[in-house]
Design an enzyme around this catalytic site. Structure first.
Site, PDB file in Angstrom:
ATOM      1  N   ARG A 101       0.959  -1.448  -0.037  1.00  0.00           N
ATOM      2  CA  ARG A 101      -0.441   0.202  -0.071  1.00  0.00           C
ATOM      3  C   ARG A 101       0.402   1.255  -0.078  1.00  0.00           C
ATOM      4  O   ARG A 101       0.728   2.014  -0.356  1.00  0.00           O
ATOM      5  CB  ARG A 101      -1.097   0.342   1.603  1.00  0.00           C
ATOM      6  CG  ARG A 101      -1.427   1.446   1.270  1.00  0.00           C
ATOM      7  CD  ARG A 101      -2.786   1.223   1.933  1.00  0.00           C
ATOM      8  NE  ARG A 101      -2.899   0.101   3.083  1.00  0.00           N
ATOM      9  CZ  ARG A 101      -1.987   0.742   4.013  1.00  0.00           C
ATOM     10  NH1 ARG A 101      -1.888   1.544   5.069  1.00  0.00           N
ATOM     11  NH2 ARG A 101      -2.301  -0.273   5.326  1.00  0.00           N
TER      12      ARG A 101
ATOM     13  N   TYR B  79     -16.517  15.202 -17.672  1.00  0.00           N
ATOM     14  CA  TYR B  79     -16.370  13.981 -16.797  1.00  0.00           C
ATOM     15  C   TYR B  79     -17.871  14.050 -15.846  1.00  0.00           C
ATOM     16  O   TYR B  79     -17.686  14.362 -14.522  1.00  0.00           O
ATOM     17  CB  TYR B  79     -15.064  12.973 -16.379  1.00  0.00           C
ATOM     18  CG  TYR B  79     -16.348  11.854 -16.594  1.00  0.00           C
ATOM     19  CD1 TYR B  79     -16.039  10.877 -17.441  1.00  0.00           C
ATOM     20  CD2 TYR B  79     -16.483  11.632 -14.962  1.00  0.00           C
ATOM     21  CE1 TYR B  79     -16.856   9.787 -17.415  1.00  0.00           C
ATOM     22  CE2 TYR B  79     -16.507   9.842 -14.780  1.00  0.00           C
ATOM     23  CZ  TYR B  79     -16.428   9.267 -16.023  1.00  0.00           C
ATOM     24  OH  TYR B  79     -16.938   7.744 -15.272  1.00  0.00           O
TER      25      TYR B  79
ATOM     26  N   ASP C 171      -7.643  18.057 -15.410  1.00  0.00           N
ATOM     27  CA  ASP C 171      -7.564  16.694 -15.770  1.00  0.00           C
ATOM     28  C   ASP C 171      -7.503  16.244 -18.018  1.00  0.00           C
ATOM     29  O   ASP C 171      -7.646  16.965 -18.502  1.00  0.00           O
ATOM     30  CB  ASP C 171      -8.960  16.409 -15.768  1.00  0.00           C
ATOM     31  CG  ASP C 171      -9.513  14.944 -15.956  1.00  0.00           C
ATOM     32  OD1 ASP C 171      -8.400  14.435 -16.867  1.00  0.00           O
ATOM     33  OD2 ASP C 171     -10.912  14.532 -15.757  1.00  0.00           O
TER      34      ASP C 171
ATOM     35  N   LYS D  48      -7.831   5.046 -20.180  1.00  0.00           N
ATOM     36  CA  LYS D  48      -8.899   5.487 -21.723  1.00  0.00           C
ATOM     37  C   LYS D  48      -7.205   5.494 -22.082  1.00  0.00           C
ATOM     38  O   LYS D  48      -6.948   4.445 -22.512  1.00  0.00           O
ATOM     39  CB  LYS D  48      -8.886   6.878 -21.395  1.00  0.00           C
ATOM     40  CG  LYS D  48      -9.540   7.432 -20.468  1.00  0.00           C
ATOM     41  CD  LYS D  48     -10.793   6.489 -20.495  1.00  0.00           C
ATOM     42  CE  LYS D  48     -12.296   6.633 -18.854  1.00  0.00           C
ATOM     43  NZ  LYS D  48     -12.852   7.595 -18.167  1.00  0.00           N
TER      44      LYS D  48
HETATM   45  C1  LIG Z   1     -13.471   8.481 -17.429  1.00  0.00           C
HETATM   46  C2  LIG Z   1     -12.732   9.746 -17.021  1.00  0.00           C
HETATM   47  C3  LIG Z   1     -12.264   9.805 -15.368  1.00  0.00           C
HETATM   48  C4  LIG Z   1     -13.428   8.851 -14.443  1.00  0.00           C
HETATM   49  O1  LIG Z   1     -11.960   7.762 -14.299  1.00  0.00           O
HETATM   50  P1  LIG Z   1     -11.733   6.170 -14.465  1.00  0.00           P
HETATM   51  O2  LIG Z   1     -11.001   5.781 -13.932  1.00  0.00           O
HETATM   52  O3  LIG Z   1     -13.256   5.275 -15.083  1.00  0.00           O
HETATM   53  O4  LIG Z   1     -12.397   6.164 -12.871  1.00  0.00           O
HETATM   54  C5  LIG Z   1     -12.219  10.950 -14.981  1.00  0.00           C
HETATM   55  N1  LIG Z   1     -12.338  12.296 -16.235  1.00  0.00           N
HETATM   56  C6  LIG Z   1     -12.214  11.752 -17.527  1.00  0.00           C
HETATM   57  C7  LIG Z   1     -12.263  12.947 -18.334  1.00  0.00           C
HETATM   58  C8  LIG Z   1     -12.248  11.281 -18.088  1.00  0.00           C
HETATM   59  O5  LIG Z   1     -12.761  10.476 -19.146  1.00  0.00           O
END
Ligand SMILES: *Cc1c(COP(=O)(O)O)cnc(C)c1O
Length: 387
Positions: free
Chosen positions: A54, A106, A178, A203
């Site tokens: 962890r 998101y 992000d 992604k």
């Molecule tokens: C999918 C996504 C998230 C969340 O991520 P997870 O891996 O699904 O928890 C946050 N920001 C953006 C822009 C995303 O496309």
């Protein structure tokens, strides 16, 4: 963990080699999966540098150093999902703090802010972060950070990161970006003055629609220490195997991003001329509102497109008829995916806010994959056909 001896190489080379490049103990070119929860101490007060997974694990550490290296930051952190990473960042703030957020973002992030963190006394304002005037007007005495998605999801609006970071510094606020849509291959927000970069590694970084992951990168020692404390205390860390899958995905990030972008450009131009389509949002189209800001801060436009169809009733037909493109949530992988934001990714956002930002009942979002572009276009053509 701070990275040492970072070689200043081209990003296309860096993605292939990761941080250490190979296992220093055996020479294995594929970095090993250290599937161990705990580590033997050589003696009292002695450690190999690893105590308990962890806190730190060698495979996770290689991923954390790799993403830090790619983003040109000093410290990386890997989590079990993008949302776990964002939640970790929010624990840096206190009740009464105000965060200014892109209104077009998101849906899961919106839900986390509104349904979880608001309860703890945090305040969020949702504004158009492609508009500097709106951003300046939103700053209040208790504003502590900007949380920006650029290009935004799903409307593909572009925020000027240099300008926002200058404003953030003058107000002693943090800029959090992000960077999921462009990845460090096309955009490195830390170089533009951003304080914290986050990713849904699920992604483009993973790239194969097979693994959930979240990543954070910072350059500042004090921020890194605070994030490390939350990461090890809350424990939403990425497993060794999933860390390895993301590391493997990153090796082909460069070729995937190039191919996906090339496909997206052709598809965006084709969609724009289709009789069932009324509006196409793709940053790479020169008349896109954010085109010039994007050119000045990113080396690519990515492969996310959203578009409005003429009639809502075509939506159901498209989602049922697509064969090459898969009707599924998520984005960024090698497979082209299509989603219906109002019912899927953005269902947590109230209708009145959706209408304001343009997430209408006629909007579809396409994540363009690496398939042959003619096949994707043929597929869209038969799915959109209303003759
Ligand atoms: C999918 C996504 C998230 C969340 O991520 P997870 O891996 O699904 O928890 C946050 N920001 C953006 C822009 C995303 O496309």
């Amino acid at each position: 963990m701070e990275i040492k001896n970072v070689l200043k190489r081209n990003i296309s080379t860096k993605v292939v080699h990761g941080c250490k490049c190979y296992d220093p103990h055996t020479g294995a070119v594929s970095f090993p999966i250290y599937q161990s929860a705990t580590f033997r101490h050589p003696g009292l007060y002695q450690t190999t540098g690893y105590d308990y997974s962890r806190l730190q694990n060698p495979t996770r550490e290689e991923l954390e150093n790799t993403i830090a290296n790619l983003e040109n930051g000093k410290f990386g952190f890997a989590f079990s999902s993008g949302m776990a990473a964002i939640s970790t960042i929010l624990s840096l703030f206190s009740p009464g703090d105000h965060i200014i957020v892109s209104d077009d973002l998101y849906g899961g992030t919106y839900r986390l802010f509104e349904e979880i963190y608001k309860k703890y006394g945090m305040e969020f304002s949702y504004i158009d972060t492609s508009n500097m005037q709106d951003i300046e007007n939103a700053v209040k005495d208790n504003s502590k950070a900007f949380f920006v998605e650029t290009p935004s999801n799903p409307m593909m609006k572009v925020a000027d990161l240099k300008k926002i970071s200058t404003l953030a510094k003058s107000k002693e606020m943090l800029l959090i970006v992000d960077n999921t849509f462009l990845t460090p291959y096309f955009q490195r927000p830390l170089e533009l003055g951003t304080d914290i970069v986050i990713h849904s590694g699920t992604k483009y970084l993973g790239g194969h629609n097979d693994t959930l992951a979240g990543l954070i990168v910072v350059d500042d020692d004090i921020l890194a220490e605070r994030l490390k404390l939350v990461q090890k205390s809350e424990g939403a860390v990425l497993s060794p195997f999933d860390s390895w899958l993301i590391l493997r995905g990153i090796k082909t990030l460069g070729v995937r991003m190039e191919k996906q972008q090339q496909n997206a450009m052709e598809i965006a131009k084709w969609l724009r001329n289709h009789k069932s389509v009324i509006n196409v949002n793709y940053v790479g189209l020169p008349d896109h509102e954010g085109y010039s800001v994007s050119k000045s801060q990113s080396s690519g436009f990515g492969a996310m497109i959203s578009f409005d169809v003429k009639n809502t009733h075509i939506i159901e037909q498209v989602l049922e008829k697509v064969q090459v493109i898969i009707f599924a949530e998520s984005l960024g992988g090698v497979e082209s995916l299509i989603t219906y934001p109002v019912l899927q990714t953005h269902s947590a956002i109230p209708k009145e806010m959706r209408d304001r930002i343009g997430v209408t009942d006629n909007l579809l979002r396409l994540s363009v994959g690496i398939e042959a572009v003619e096949d994707i276009i043929d597929d869209l053509d038969q799915a959109l056909d209303i003759s």
